[in-house]
Design a protein around this motif. Structure first.
Motif, short mmCIF file in Angstrom:
data_model
loop_
_atom_site.label_atom_id
_atom_site.label_comp_id
_atom_site.label_asym_id
_atom_site.label_seq_id
_atom_site.Cartn_x
_atom_site.Cartn_y
_atom_site.Cartn_z
N LEU A 199 -20.67 35.53 -0.27
CA LEU A 199 -19.68 35.20 -1.29
C LEU A 199 -19.62 33.71 -1.59
CD1 LEU A 199 -16.70 37.55 -0.33
CD2 LEU A 199 -18.59 37.96 -1.91
N GLN A 200 -19.95 32.88 -0.59
CA GLN A 200 -19.99 31.42 -0.77
C GLN A 200 -21.38 30.92 -0.38
OE1 GLN A 200 -17.13 32.45 1.51
NE2 GLN A 200 -15.94 32.91 -0.31
N PRO A 201 -22.37 31.17 -1.24
CA PRO A 201 -23.76 30.90 -0.85
C PRO A 201 -24.13 29.42 -0.79
CG PRO A 201 -23.66 31.69 -3.11
CD PRO A 201 -22.27 31.82 -2.56
N LYS A 202 -23.38 28.57 -1.52
CA LYS A 202 -23.71 27.15 -1.55
C LYS A 202 -22.46 26.31 -1.37
CE LYS A 202 -27.88 27.42 -4.38
NZ LYS A 202 -28.57 26.94 -5.60
N HIS A 203 -22.67 25.13 -0.80
CA HIS A 203 -21.57 24.18 -0.62
C HIS A 203 -21.91 22.90 -1.40
CE1 HIS A 203 -19.33 26.61 2.23
NE2 HIS A 203 -20.49 26.94 2.77
N PRO A 204 -20.95 22.00 -1.54
CA PRO A 204 -21.21 20.79 -2.33
C PRO A 204 -22.49 20.04 -1.95
CG PRO A 204 -18.87 20.98 -1.96
CD PRO A 204 -19.51 22.11 -1.20
N LEU A 205 -22.79 19.95 -0.67
CA LEU A 205 -24.03 19.26 -0.27
C LEU A 205 -25.26 19.91 -0.88
CD1 LEU A 205 -23.76 18.13 3.47
CD2 LEU A 205 -24.69 16.80 1.57
N ASP A 206 -25.22 21.23 -1.06
CA ASP A 206 -26.36 21.96 -1.60
C ASP A 206 -26.56 21.74 -3.09
OD1 ASP A 206 -26.76 23.25 0.96
OD2 ASP A 206 -25.11 24.60 0.46
N VAL A 207 -25.50 21.33 -3.79
CA VAL A 207 -25.59 21.16 -5.25
C VAL A 207 -25.46 19.70 -5.66
CG1 VAL A 207 -24.71 23.48 -5.65
CG2 VAL A 207 -23.12 21.55 -5.66
N ALA A 208 -25.40 18.80 -4.68
CA ALA A 208 -25.14 17.39 -4.97
C ALA A 208 -26.16 16.77 -5.92
CB ALA A 208 -25.08 16.59 -3.67
N SER A 209 -27.41 17.23 -5.83
CA SER A 209 -28.45 16.63 -6.66
C SER A 209 -28.50 17.23 -8.06
CB SER A 209 -29.82 16.80 -5.99
OG SER A 209 -30.10 18.17 -5.79
N SER A 210 -27.63 18.21 -8.34
CA SER A 210 -27.68 18.85 -9.66
C SER A 210 -26.33 18.82 -10.38
CB SER A 210 -28.16 20.30 -9.53
OG SER A 210 -27.34 21.03 -8.64
N LEU A 211 -25.50 17.82 -10.07
CA LEU A 211 -24.22 17.70 -10.76
C LEU A 211 -24.44 17.37 -12.23
CD1 LEU A 211 -21.98 15.68 -8.26
CD2 LEU A 211 -22.33 18.15 -8.40
N LYS A 212 -23.65 18.00 -13.08
CA LYS A 212 -23.74 17.76 -14.52
C LYS A 212 -22.66 16.79 -15.01
CE LYS A 212 -25.80 22.30 -15.25
NZ LYS A 212 -25.98 22.60 -13.82
N ALA A 213 -21.75 16.41 -14.10
CA ALA A 213 -20.69 15.44 -14.42
C ALA A 213 -20.37 14.66 -13.15
CB ALA A 213 -19.45 16.17 -14.92
N PRO A 214 -19.95 13.40 -13.29
CA PRO A 214 -19.63 12.60 -12.11
C PRO A 214 -18.32 13.04 -11.46
CG PRO A 214 -19.13 11.37 -14.09
CD PRO A 214 -19.79 12.64 -14.54
N VAL A 215 -18.31 13.01 -10.14
CA VAL A 215 -17.12 13.40 -9.38
C VAL A 215 -16.65 12.21 -8.54
CG1 VAL A 215 -16.22 14.93 -7.57
CG2 VAL A 215 -17.81 15.82 -9.29
N LEU A 216 -15.35 12.01 -8.53
CA LEU A 216 -14.72 11.03 -7.64
C LEU A 216 -14.17 11.80 -6.44
CD1 LEU A 216 -13.60 8.17 -6.96
CD2 LEU A 216 -11.55 8.81 -8.31
#
Length: 287
Positions: A199-216
């Protein structure tokens, strides 16, 4: 929103369930009482605020919406709940945004899995409800909230932001990798790493290189649930990806330092983070 189609990432786990929570909770979640004397209460003067229904692929989802009383086409901010659901604190955050000129929408993202506002035990909330919520369902429901903002005429989704707290902080990172329309996100102490589940296959570390917008990312150095080494890993991954996301680490802040209704509240860090959020949204085209 009649006729709104299910999002492409809908999953069988989403459509097998009915809606457990038909309306939003009143007041604060039972699991967070007693309520702190420091609790901030934002009034509804010159605002339109209250519960709405958002169409999803499998039924209407309750949400809280706040906006200025007059005008239209406001910048849109999605407010993503903690594990306690859309209770009074999250509603108040929406009203704070509305006072700043935003259309703020907080969908009840646990609506199919259970009403956490009536549960008194945090472990029960985590095991019986939160762990059962598919990430795909959450991302789809947030997409539905964006569609509601557009179709209602109340919001300008060309100026779309997202913020979230604790459980919702993790979701902010995932949504920043999911929706190319997003301009910016602000994640308050959201977990960055973990073991994958169906149900939760990925975490932020797993998608960090594919962000489409900057996050603070706003995090506390004294957070016992989020090791600082995962923050450093996230920073390194973001830097290697060449993005513009940033972190602020508050030296003496624990987890949930923004939650003014709880003992974890740290006024100085919370106020600084709120100011940085506003600056981040302005800098990145949300405000």
């Amino acid at each position: 929103m009649a006729g709104h189609n299910p999002m492409p990432n809908s999953s069988p786990a989403m459509t097998r369930r009915g809606f457990v929570t038909a309306t939003l909770a009143a007041g604060f979640a039972l699991a967070v009482r007693p309520i702190s004397a420091a609790t901030i209460a934002t009034d509804e003067a010159e605002l339109t605020a209250g519960e709405i229904r958002i169409s999803t692929g499998d039924g209407p989802m309750p949400a809280y919406r706040a906006k200025p009383q007059s005008g239209a086409g406001f910048p849109v901010v999605l407010v993503v709940q903690e594990i306690f659901g859309v209770h009074e604190h999250i509603k108040d955050v929406c009203r704070r945004f509305a006072k700043l000129g935003y259309l703020a929408i907080a969908p009840e993202l646990f609506t199919r899995q259970g009403d956490v506002s009536k549960m008194t035990d945090i472990d029960e909330i985590r095991s019986k409800v939160v762990s059962q919520v598919p990430d795909a369902q959450v991302l789809s429901d947030l997409d539905a909230a964006v569609a509601w903002a557009k179709e209602s005429g109340e919001g300008n989704i060309e100026r779309l932001g997202i913020t979230g707290f604790c459980w919702g902080g993790r979701i902010v990172w995932l949504y920043a990798a999911h929706n190319p329309q997003l301009k910016a996100g602000v994640a308050w102490y959201g977990r960055l790493a973990g073991n994958p589940t169906p149900l939760q296959p990925k975490h932020p570390l797993d998608v960090a290189s594919s962000l489409k917008a900057p996050v603070l990312g706003l995090y506390g150095a004294e957070d016992k649930g989020i090791p600082l080494d995962t923050v450093e890993q996230m920073k390194a991954t973001l830097q290697s990806a060449g993005g513009t996301s940033q972190f602020v680490i508050y030296p003496n802040a624990p987890h949930a330092f923004h939650a003014d209704y709880r003992p974890s509240y740290r006024k100085e860090a919370a106020e600084d983070g709120w100011k940085r959020l506003q600056d981040w949204f302005k800098k990145n085209g949300v405000a």
